[in-house]
Design an enzyme around this catalytic site. Structure first.
Site, PDB file in Angstrom:
ATOM      1  N   GLU A 133      -6.489   4.807   7.986  1.00  0.00           N
ATOM      2  CA  GLU A 133      -6.246   6.231   7.703  1.00  0.00           C
ATOM      3  C   GLU A 133      -7.488   6.884   7.086  1.00  0.00           C
ATOM      4  O   GLU A 133      -7.738   8.069   7.286  1.00  0.00           O
ATOM      5  CB  GLU A 133      -5.017   6.377   6.795  1.00  0.00           C
ATOM      6  CG  GLU A 133      -3.741   6.112   7.587  1.00  0.00           C
ATOM      7  CD  GLU A 133      -2.613   5.498   6.806  1.00  0.00           C
ATOM      8  OE1 GLU A 133      -2.620   5.534   5.571  1.00  0.00           O
ATOM      9  OE2 GLU A 133      -1.694   4.952   7.464  1.00  0.00           O
ATOM     10  N   LYS A 184       0.148   4.253  -0.238  1.00  0.00           N
ATOM     11  CA  LYS A 184      -0.471   5.451   0.360  1.00  0.00           C
ATOM     12  C   LYS A 184      -0.230   6.662  -0.552  1.00  0.00           C
ATOM     13  O   LYS A 184      -0.216   6.492  -1.759  1.00  0.00           O
ATOM     14  CB  LYS A 184       0.054   5.652   1.786  1.00  0.00           C
ATOM     15  CG  LYS A 184      -0.103   4.366   2.613  1.00  0.00           C
ATOM     16  CD  LYS A 184       0.152   4.534   4.075  1.00  0.00           C
ATOM     17  CE  LYS A 184      -0.052   3.194   4.787  1.00  0.00           C
ATOM     18  NZ  LYS A 184       0.137   3.281   6.229  1.00  0.00           N
ATOM     19  N   GLY A 217       3.078   2.372  10.787  1.00  0.00           N
ATOM     20  CA  GLY A 217       4.051   3.446  10.639  1.00  0.00           C
ATOM     21  C   GLY A 217       4.781   3.800  11.918  1.00  0.00           C
ATOM     22  O   GLY A 217       5.442   4.827  12.001  1.00  0.00           O
ATOM     23  N   GLU A 247      -5.014  -4.728  10.657  1.00  0.00           N
ATOM     24  CA  GLU A 247      -3.986  -3.709  10.841  1.00  0.00           C
ATOM     25  C   GLU A 247      -4.230  -2.978  12.158  1.00  0.00           C
ATOM     26  O   GLU A 247      -5.024  -2.028  12.199  1.00  0.00           O
ATOM     27  CB  GLU A 247      -4.026  -2.709   9.678  1.00  0.00           C
ATOM     28  CG  GLU A 247      -3.744  -3.333   8.332  1.00  0.00           C
ATOM     29  CD  GLU A 247      -3.142  -2.333   7.347  1.00  0.00           C
ATOM     30  OE1 GLU A 247      -2.180  -2.703   6.685  1.00  0.00           O
ATOM     31  OE2 GLU A 247      -3.621  -1.193   7.277  1.00  0.00           O
ATOM     32  N   SER A 279       3.899  -2.102  10.222  1.00  0.00           N
ATOM     33  CA  SER A 279       5.359  -2.186  10.376  1.00  0.00           C
ATOM     34  C   SER A 279       5.932  -3.539   9.945  1.00  0.00           C
ATOM     35  O   SER A 279       6.853  -4.061  10.575  1.00  0.00           O
ATOM     36  CB  SER A 279       5.766  -1.835  11.805  1.00  0.00           C
ATOM     37  OG  SER A 279       5.394  -0.491  12.108  1.00  0.00           O
ATOM     38  N   HIS A 281      -9.374   1.380   5.088  1.00  0.00           N
ATOM     39  CA  HIS A 281      -8.072   1.531   5.757  1.00  0.00           C
ATOM     40  C   HIS A 281      -8.222   2.468   6.959  1.00  0.00           C
ATOM     41  O   HIS A 281      -8.999   3.426   6.905  1.00  0.00           O
ATOM     42  CB  HIS A 281      -7.047   2.090   4.768  1.00  0.00           C
ATOM     43  CG  HIS A 281      -5.658   2.008   5.299  1.00  0.00           C
ATOM     44  ND1 HIS A 281      -5.145   2.941   6.164  1.00  0.00           N
ATOM     45  CD2 HIS A 281      -4.695   1.067   5.135  1.00  0.00           C
ATOM     46  CE1 HIS A 281      -3.913   2.583   6.491  1.00  0.00           C
ATOM     47  NE2 HIS A 281      -3.608   1.459   5.890  1.00  0.00           N
ATOM     48  N   ASN A 285       0.875  -1.175   0.000  1.00  0.00           N
ATOM     49  CA  ASN A 285       0.000   0.000   0.000  1.00  0.00           C
ATOM     50  C   ASN A 285       0.911   1.223   0.000  1.00  0.00           C
ATOM     51  O   ASN A 285       1.509   1.558   1.017  1.00  0.00           O
ATOM     52  CB  ASN A 285      -0.881  -0.033   1.253  1.00  0.00           C
ATOM     53  CG  ASN A 285      -1.700   1.238   1.412  1.00  0.00           C
ATOM     54  OD1 ASN A 285      -1.762   2.068   0.491  1.00  0.00           O
ATOM     55  ND2 ASN A 285      -2.324   1.404   2.567  1.00  0.00           N
TER      56      ASN A 285
END
Ligand code: 13P
Length: 248
Positions: A96, A11, A172, A166, A212, A94, A9
């Site tokens: 985010e 992003k 991250g 996730e 990660s 996702h 991904n």
């Protein structure tokens, strides 16, 4: 048999030119992997990436889409457009998008239905925040996400669904869930799939881990019985690192 899936991904990273360069290098580095490998660039790079992957086994996914086919929805991307381009996967829900763009389980449910309607394989993301984990409500949160996102899906062929667990606190941050924790939550997601869908689907649907993932931890994650692959963020932007992950 669940074929492992390693998906990158990207992003909001990589111009079309940078994307082409990465794909051209990646193609030569992943010829011996047993996994299915996919990349999910930004919308503006999809067309170039599709051309660049031609002749290779690499798959291409989008990072989001809207649930309507067309209309006055400025700035949105329709599943019809993705299908017309031959995009195979779409990441939906996702964290985010949930966190920064306010996506709800109900909206993600509509997007999933649209993806199945147009034969685009959805990668449904679920996961708890650090606060929720510390409150000890991880399983409740995951259960609600799975149940709400997958409500009323019985008319679709769900074999092609992919789920990605996730944990938000691992995205991250350099902090990976332990392989045992990831395996435990993924086993719980599989149990939920059995309840919401059926046993056969729950055994066939691939569930990935994301957060990660690096070349140094992919092997131990993939050795866990419930983990069927990885959704890789930051490490997928470095071609050597992503190739190592794909060839774990
Ligand atoms: P990182 O691999 O950068 O933690 O991101 C994970 C992710 O969000 C993939 O969708």
């Amino acid at each position: 048999m669940r074929v492992p899936l390693i998906a990158g991904n990207w992003k909001m990273n990589k111009t079309p030119q940078e994307a082409i360069q990465l794909i051209n290098e990646l193609k030569g580095l992943i010829q011996n992997t047993a996994a299915e490998v996919a990349v999910c660039p930004t919308f503006v790079a999809l067309s170039d990436v599709l051309k660049a992957v031609e002749g290779s086994s690499l798959k291409v996914g989008a990072q989001n889409m809207y649930h309507q086919d067309k209309g006055a929805f400025t700035g949105e991307i329709s599943p019809v457009f993705l299908k017309a381009m031959n995009i195979e996967y779409v990441i939906l829900g996702h964290s985010e998008r949930r966190q920064y763009f306010g996506e709800t389980n109900e909206e993600i449910n509509k997007k999933l239905a649209a993806a199945f309607t147009h034969n685009i394989k959805p990668i449904l993301c679920v996961g708890e925040t650090l606060e929720q984990r510390e409150q000890g409500i991880t399983f409740e949160v995951i259960k609600e996400q799975v149940q709400k996102c997958l409500a009323n899906m019985h008319q679709f062929d769900l074999e092609e669904l992919v789920v990605a667990y996730e944990p938000v606190w691992a995205i991250g941050t350099g902090r990976t869930a332990t392989k045992e924790d990831a395996n435990e939550v993924i086993a719980f997601i599989r149990q939920q799939l059995k309840e919401v869908l059926n046993e056969k689907l729950s055994l066939n649907i691939r569930i990935l881990y994301g957060g990660s993932v690096k070349s140094s931890n992919i092997r131990e994650l993939m050795d866990m019985p419930e983990i069927d692959g990885a959704l890789v963020g930051g490490a997928s932007l470095d071609v050597q690192e992503f190739a190592k992950i794909a060839c774990y």
